[in-house]
Write an enzyme that holds these catalytic residues in place. Structure first.
Site, PDB file in Angstrom:
ATOM      1  N   ARG A   1     -32.840  13.026   2.134  1.00 47.93           N
ATOM      2  CA  ARG A   1     -34.186  12.607   1.755  1.00 47.93           C
ATOM      3  C   ARG A   1     -34.418  11.124   2.026  1.00 47.93           C
ATOM      4  NH1 ARG A   1     -36.848  16.529   0.291  1.00 47.93           N
ATOM      5  NH2 ARG A   1     -35.788  18.377  -0.475  1.00 47.93           N
TER       6      ARG A   1
ATOM      7  N   HIS B   1     -26.211  17.436  10.783  1.00 45.89           N
ATOM      8  CA  HIS B   1     -27.612  17.831  10.583  1.00 45.89           C
ATOM      9  C   HIS B   1     -28.429  16.574  10.287  1.00 45.89           C
ATOM     10  CE1 HIS B   1     -31.174  19.901   9.288  1.00 45.89           C
ATOM     11  NE2 HIS B   1     -30.620  21.090   9.260  1.00 45.89           N
TER      12      HIS B   1
ATOM     13  N   TYR C   1     -33.873  16.080   6.624  1.00 47.72           N
ATOM     14  CA  TYR C   1     -35.060  16.936   6.644  1.00 47.72           C
ATOM     15  C   TYR C   1     -36.347  16.131   6.803  1.00 47.72           C
ATOM     16  CZ  TYR C   1     -32.326  20.759   4.597  1.00 47.72           C
ATOM     17  OH  TYR C   1     -31.412  21.737   4.370  1.00 47.72           O
TER      18      TYR C   1
ATOM     19  N   HIS D   1     -34.485  19.621  12.960  1.00 45.40           N
ATOM     20  CA  HIS D   1     -35.680  20.455  12.894  1.00 45.40           C
ATOM     21  C   HIS D   1     -36.693  19.861  13.863  1.00 45.40           C
ATOM     22  CE1 HIS D   1     -34.676  21.788   8.480  1.00 45.40           C
ATOM     23  NE2 HIS D   1     -33.724  22.077   9.353  1.00 45.40           N
TER      24      HIS D   1
ATOM     25  N   GLU E   1     -33.238  23.483  16.001  1.00 41.11           N
ATOM     26  CA  GLU E   1     -33.042  24.616  15.090  1.00 41.11           C
ATOM     27  C   GLU E   1     -34.242  25.551  15.152  1.00 41.11           C
ATOM     28  OE1 GLU E   1     -31.733  23.594  11.130  1.00 41.11           O
ATOM     29  OE2 GLU E   1     -31.941  25.653  10.420  1.00 41.11           O
TER      30      GLU E   1
ATOM     31  N   ASP F   1     -30.835  29.961  13.062  1.00 35.85           N
ATOM     32  CA  ASP F   1     -30.705  30.120  11.614  1.00 35.85           C
ATOM     33  C   ASP F   1     -31.174  31.542  11.279  1.00 35.85           C
ATOM     34  OD1 ASP F   1     -31.572  30.160   8.799  1.00 35.85           O
ATOM     35  OD2 ASP F   1     -31.201  27.994   8.809  1.00 35.85           O
TER      36      ASP F   1
ATOM     37  N   HIS G   1     -34.194  31.764   9.057  1.00 35.98           N
ATOM     38  CA  HIS G   1     -35.414  31.290   9.713  1.00 35.98           C
ATOM     39  C   HIS G   1     -35.950  32.293  10.731  1.00 35.98           C
ATOM     40  CE1 HIS G   1     -34.237  26.802   8.843  1.00 35.98           C
ATOM     41  NE2 HIS G   1     -34.356  27.525   7.747  1.00 35.98           N
TER      42      HIS G   1
ATOM     43  N   HIS H   1     -26.653  29.272  11.805  1.00 32.92           N
ATOM     44  CA  HIS H   1     -26.750  29.045  10.362  1.00 32.92           C
ATOM     45  C   HIS H   1     -26.802  30.419   9.709  1.00 32.92           C
ATOM     46  CE1 HIS H   1     -28.566  24.722  10.580  1.00 32.92           C
ATOM     47  NE2 HIS H   1     -27.255  24.744  10.750  1.00 32.92           N
TER      48      HIS H   1
ATOM     49  N   ASP I   1     -38.959  30.480   4.401  1.00 34.95           N
ATOM     50  CA  ASP I   1     -37.758  29.638   4.440  1.00 34.95           C
ATOM     51  C   ASP I   1     -37.153  29.415   3.052  1.00 34.95           C
ATOM     52  OD1 ASP I   1     -35.690  28.011   5.174  1.00 34.95           O
ATOM     53  OD2 ASP I   1     -36.935  26.323   5.844  1.00 34.95           O
TER      54      ASP I   1
ATOM     55  N   HIS J   1     -33.656  30.323   1.350  1.00 31.84           N
ATOM     56  CA  HIS J   1     -32.328  30.898   1.619  1.00 31.84           C
ATOM     57  C   HIS J   1     -31.811  31.674   0.410  1.00 31.84           C
ATOM     58  CE1 HIS J   1     -31.396  27.558   4.802  1.00 31.84           C
ATOM     59  NE2 HIS J   1     -32.624  28.041   4.914  1.00 31.84           N
TER      60      HIS J   1
ATOM     61  N   GLU K   1     -25.523  27.940   4.709  1.00 28.27           N
ATOM     62  CA  GLU K   1     -26.410  26.998   4.004  1.00 28.27           C
ATOM     63  C   GLU K   1     -27.046  27.749   2.843  1.00 28.27           C
ATOM     64  OE1 GLU K   1     -29.073  26.388   7.373  1.00 28.27           O
ATOM     65  OE2 GLU K   1     -28.410  24.312   7.438  1.00 28.27           O
TER      66      GLU K   1
HETATM   67 ZN    ZN Z   1     -33.944  26.827   5.944  1.00 33.28          ZN
HETATM   68 FE    FE Z   2     -30.660  26.048   8.840  1.00 34.53          FE
HETATM   69 FE    FE Z   3     -31.819  22.975   9.016  1.00 36.85          FE
END
Ligand code: ZN
Ligand code: FE
Ligand code: FE
Length: 277
Positions: A37, A67, A70, A107, A142, A176, A179, A211, A224, A226, A256
């Site tokens: 973040r 990764h 985000y 992303h 991704e 993913d 996703h 993923h 989205d 998980h 994840e």
């Molecule tokens: Zn996700």
């Molecule tokens: Fe992912």
């Molecule tokens: Fe991701």
């Protein structure tokens, strides 16, 4: 060879992260390059990076996945947001050279009302700015769930990005499972068909990582969220087909799922048990 692992924190260093990975039964892992973040990145300690590489070589940890945070959005309509994404991507790619021959997943972004085509252009522009010929990292786009104005929920959109990037030999894709399912690709009833489509549109040679996540929502939900493996709409049988699919063999498969470390260890063991020797 199955390469399985989970998302881990490198906050105590890469070598410590590698030991945690092994303790959980993993032989790959994923980590954020910086606070997911925030913006500040801790300087990389070259000795720690070297210790990780030695441990990985000795204990058989395969390719690992970094990764991006985000918060970056390379195709925002806000110029400062785009500028921040560029700086973060460029800086992360420099840092990744301490862990060469690995993967850096991000992303693609959200077009925030500008339309998919403009989003694709801006993402490709960003990649054309930050990729450099000497880099030893493969950058992964991704596959996204299609929440809000996310770009990259279809294979075609990812293909369009790749086609606009000059150094496209540095690019790959991370699939993913949550996703793509949320994006409407039925990996439960037609995994072969989805992978055939991936091959036709993008090319399976671009697929570099998976993923492994179940989804709290049904096919095409674009949410989205998980779920733990077997705790969602994708289900255990589909994951057994995923870990055994010949087109996915040898790719790093990273969990994840909403878990603590014990939960990750159990899921890694569960997926390993599904492997048909
Ligand atoms: Zn996700
Ligand atoms: Fe992912
Ligand atoms: Fe991701």
């Amino acid at each position: 060879m199955l390469y399985l692992g989970c998302h881990l924190s490198p906050s105590d260093g890469f070598a410590a992260m590698g030991r945690t990975c092994l303790n959980l039964g993993g032989n790959t892992c994923q980590f954020f390059t910086r606070n997911p973040r925030g913006s500040r990145a801790k300087a990389i300690d070259p000795k720690d990076a070297e210790a990780f590489r030695a441990l990985a070589a000795e204990k058989g940890i395969g390719t690992v996945v970094a990764h991006a945070p985000y918060t970056i959005n390379a195709c925002s309509k806000d110029e400062r947001t785009r500028e921040f994404a560029l700086q973060t991507l460029a800086d992360d790619l420099q840092r990744m050279e301490y862990l060469p021959e690995n993967l850096y997943n991000f992303h693609p972004g959200s077009h925030t009302g500008q339309g998919v085509e403009r989003g694709i252009e801006l993402i490709a522009d960003a990649l054309n700015t930050v990729l450099f010929p000497a880099q030893r990292t493969t950058v992964l786009l991704e596959t996204m769930a299609g929440k809000g104005s996310e770009v990259g929920a279809t294979f075609e959109e990812l293909r369009e990005i790749i086609d606009r990037v000059e150094l496209s030999d540095k690019l790959g894709v991370c699939l993913d499972t949550c996703h793509v399912w949320d994006g409407g690709y039925d990996i439960v009833h037609d995994l072969d068909g989805v992978l055939t489509q991936f091959d036709k549109v993008i090319g399976l040679d671009r697929l570099k990582a998976i993923h492994v996540n179940d989804s709290l929502n049904d096919l095409g939900a674009r949410k989205d969220r998980h779920a733990v493996i077997g705790g969602g709409f994708i289900g255990l049988e589909a994951f057994a087909r995923i870990v055994n699919h010949p087109a996915l063999k040898g790719l790093p498969m990273v969990l994840e799922t909403p878990n603590d470390l014990d939960g990750y260890a159990r899921e890694i063991a569960l997926l390993r048990q599904m492997e048909v020797a």
